[in-house]
Write an enzyme that holds these catalytic residues in place. Structure first.
Site, PDB file in Angstrom:
ATOM      1  N   GLU A   1      30.060   4.454 -16.981  1.00  0.00           N
ATOM      2  CA  GLU A   1      30.101   3.436 -15.809  1.00  0.00           C
ATOM      3  C   GLU A   1      29.335   3.996 -14.680  1.00  0.00           C
ATOM      4  OE1 GLU A   1      34.265   1.008 -16.593  1.00  0.00           O
ATOM      5  OE2 GLU A   1      34.070   2.482 -15.174  1.00  0.00           O
ATOM      6  N   CYS A   2      28.434   3.413 -14.120  1.00  0.00           N
ATOM      7  CA  CYS A   2      27.730   3.803 -12.718  1.00  0.00           C
ATOM      8  C   CYS A   2      27.408   4.846 -12.719  1.00  0.00           C
ATOM      9  CB  CYS A   2      28.750   3.074 -11.621  1.00  0.00           C
ATOM     10  SG  CYS A   2      27.888   2.890  -9.924  1.00  0.00           S
ATOM     11  N   GLY A   3      27.706   6.044 -11.771  1.00  0.00           N
ATOM     12  CA  GLY A   3      27.461   7.141 -11.883  1.00  0.00           C
ATOM     13  C   GLY A   3      27.422   7.964 -13.129  1.00  0.00           C
TER      14      GLY A   3
ATOM     15  N   THR B   1      26.679   1.099 -18.188  1.00  0.00           N
ATOM     16  CA  THR B   1      26.634  -0.119 -17.259  1.00  0.00           C
ATOM     17  C   THR B   1      26.866   0.186 -15.862  1.00  0.00           C
ATOM     18  OG1 THR B   1      27.570  -2.427 -16.744  1.00  0.00           O
ATOM     19  CG2 THR B   1      29.152  -0.786 -17.609  1.00  0.00           C
TER      20      THR B   1
ATOM     21  N   MET C   1      26.485   6.514 -15.927  1.00  0.00           N
ATOM     22  CA  MET C   1      25.435   6.128 -16.609  1.00  0.00           C
ATOM     23  C   MET C   1      24.216   7.034 -15.951  1.00  0.00           C
ATOM     24  SD  MET C   1      23.744   2.211 -16.697  1.00  0.00           S
ATOM     25  CE  MET C   1      23.746   2.079 -15.163  1.00  0.00           C
TER      26      MET C   1
END
Length: 432
Positions: free
Chosen positions: A319-321, A410, A323
């Site tokens: 997730e986010c960081g 994501t 990714m």
């Protein structure tokens, strides 16, 4: 029904000092030997770190949409069974958002303490307090606290400006000694504030000089048994990256994994630790990889172990960081390009301004999952979305969910209890 003293700490806007006041209240009552349970309204990872340090207990999210009314009711009922005091910190201003902090306070009958940053104002303080207290009659109102007060004379002017019928609870000074430092995503992480406990102690001392030193009135909370998720991850061993670079984790998400039967192990990419042996799945949460990009780029032991995990066909959820860490590169705001793991094709670059902030939902074959997005980076990739989220209220296009082999990645931070079946599918490496 079960009664427990409770207070909802809100404000007319962000940056008024809600977290400082909530943390001060939590530390004040905790050091008197009371069991304090603190909640944070909406999606947030940073404020809860501070509030956990102040109270000594994990801080869970409450939000009528993301968490759900019934789940919020169950969390509050569980807290009321064990706690001597429940504190709920709001988000943004009291009436901001759909649903708002005011909606949450009204739904559960928790009286609101309005924290108003009084720097640069005098008699207008009274008008602002009056508006917050009277704007919606269905919102119970406890009183108002002045923050960042310059002097005793300033405090006197503020108290005299309060209209009859409103409770003035006192003030905190504008001393830097109790203020909480921040950076681009919000407050600085608790573990990175060297003198955090000293600041919390000083803030608690200051609260002890106000009318908030005593417990607020009790609120009646309905009994609600928490839902028991199916054991869809029985025997699955999940490795979770957890350190200053990867720390944006909802406690409720980890609770869900364990309630579904998973075994959790943690490791630190910043310390160059390998993925724990015999892990069936890997979770790379969001955080601040951009602040530690050079270290992450040089930590070959972690990189090699993640490579082995991916090549063996085991599941990865990023997730986010998390990714960004899997991409080919991450460019920091100063223009320095750092090589990342190269597990996913693409490159990310940090931006000086916010790239996206929104509550989001994603429709899966298992139903809807809720969450949010909040990031300062942009990403280019040849990958095509497996699914795409939508904005919670407008339906506008949201973040993509990418699948690359058994890697799911994501920008969206998903609140996993909103859909246990979809969560289990992620960690089994199955399409959604």
């Amino acid at each position: 029904m079960r009664a427990c003293p409770a207070l909802f700490i809100s404000a007319p806007a962000s940056h008024q000092g809600k977290t400082t006041v909530t943390a001060a209240l939590a530390r004040h009552h905790a050091r008197l030997g009371r069991r304090v349970c603190v909640f944070k309204t909406g999606p947030d990872f940073l404020d809860p770190m501070i509030l956990e340090r102040a109270s000594g207990s994990p801080v869970y999210s409450l939000h009528l949409w993301m968490v759900g009314v019934e789940a919020c009711r169950a969390l509050l009922a569980e807290a009321a069974r064990d706690a001597d005091l429940i504190l709920i910190e709001g988000v943004m201003g009291l009436f901001d958002g759909t649903p708002s902090s005011a909606d949450l306070a009204a739904t559960f009958g928790v009286p609101v303490l309005a924290v108003i940053g009084a720097h640069g104002m005098a008699q207008t303080f009274g008008a602002l307090a009056f508006g917050l207290a009277r704007y919606r009659p269905d919102v119970p109102f406890h009183g108002v606290l002045a923050n960042r007060v310059a002097s005793a004379r300033h405090a006197q002017m503020l108290s005299e400006a309060i209209p009859e019928g409103l409770r003035y609870c006192g003030h905190l000074s504008n001393a830097d000694a109790i203020a909480l430092p921040d950076r681009h995503l919000g407050l600085t992480q608790a573990a990175e504030i060297a003198d955090l406990d000293a600041r919390l102690e000083r803030a608690a001392d200051a609260i002890g000089e106000t009318a908030l030193r005593d417990l607020p009135p009790a609120v009646q909370f309905e009994e609600e048994a928490p839902a028991r998720p199916p054991r869809l991850l029985e025997g699955v061993h999940i490795a979770v990256a957890r350190d200053a670079a990867f720390s944006f984790i909802y406690p409720a998400n980890v609770d869900l994994l364990q309630a579904m039967g998973a075994r959790i192990s943690t490791f630190s990419p910043l310390a160059d630790e390998p993925v724990p042996d015999h892990s069936d799945a890997l979770y790379l949460p969001g955080g601040y990889p951009e602040l530690h990009a050079a270290t992450l780029a040089n930590n070959a032991r972690t990189a090699a172990s993640i490579g082995v995990h991916v090549e063996s066909g085991r599941a990865v959820v990023a997730e986010c960081g998390g990714m960004l860490y899997l991409l080919d590169s991450l460019t920091t705001v100063d223009g320095t390009r750092h090589a990342m793991l190269g597990v996913l094709p693409g490159d990310a670059a940090m931006q000086p301004r916010l790239a996206r902030l929104a509550m989001q939902r994603i429709d899966t074959s298992h139903g809807i999952a809720t969450g949010h997005t909040f990031h300062y980076s942009t990403m280019t990739t040849p990958m095509q979305p497996h699914l795409a989220a939508t904005h919670a209220t407008t339906g506008a296009p949201g973040e993509a969910l990418y699948r690359h082999g058994r890697v799911a990645a994501t920008y969206m931070h998903t609140y996993w209890p909103s859909n246990p079946a979809a969560t289990a599918a992620l960690f089994r490496g199955e399409p959604l």
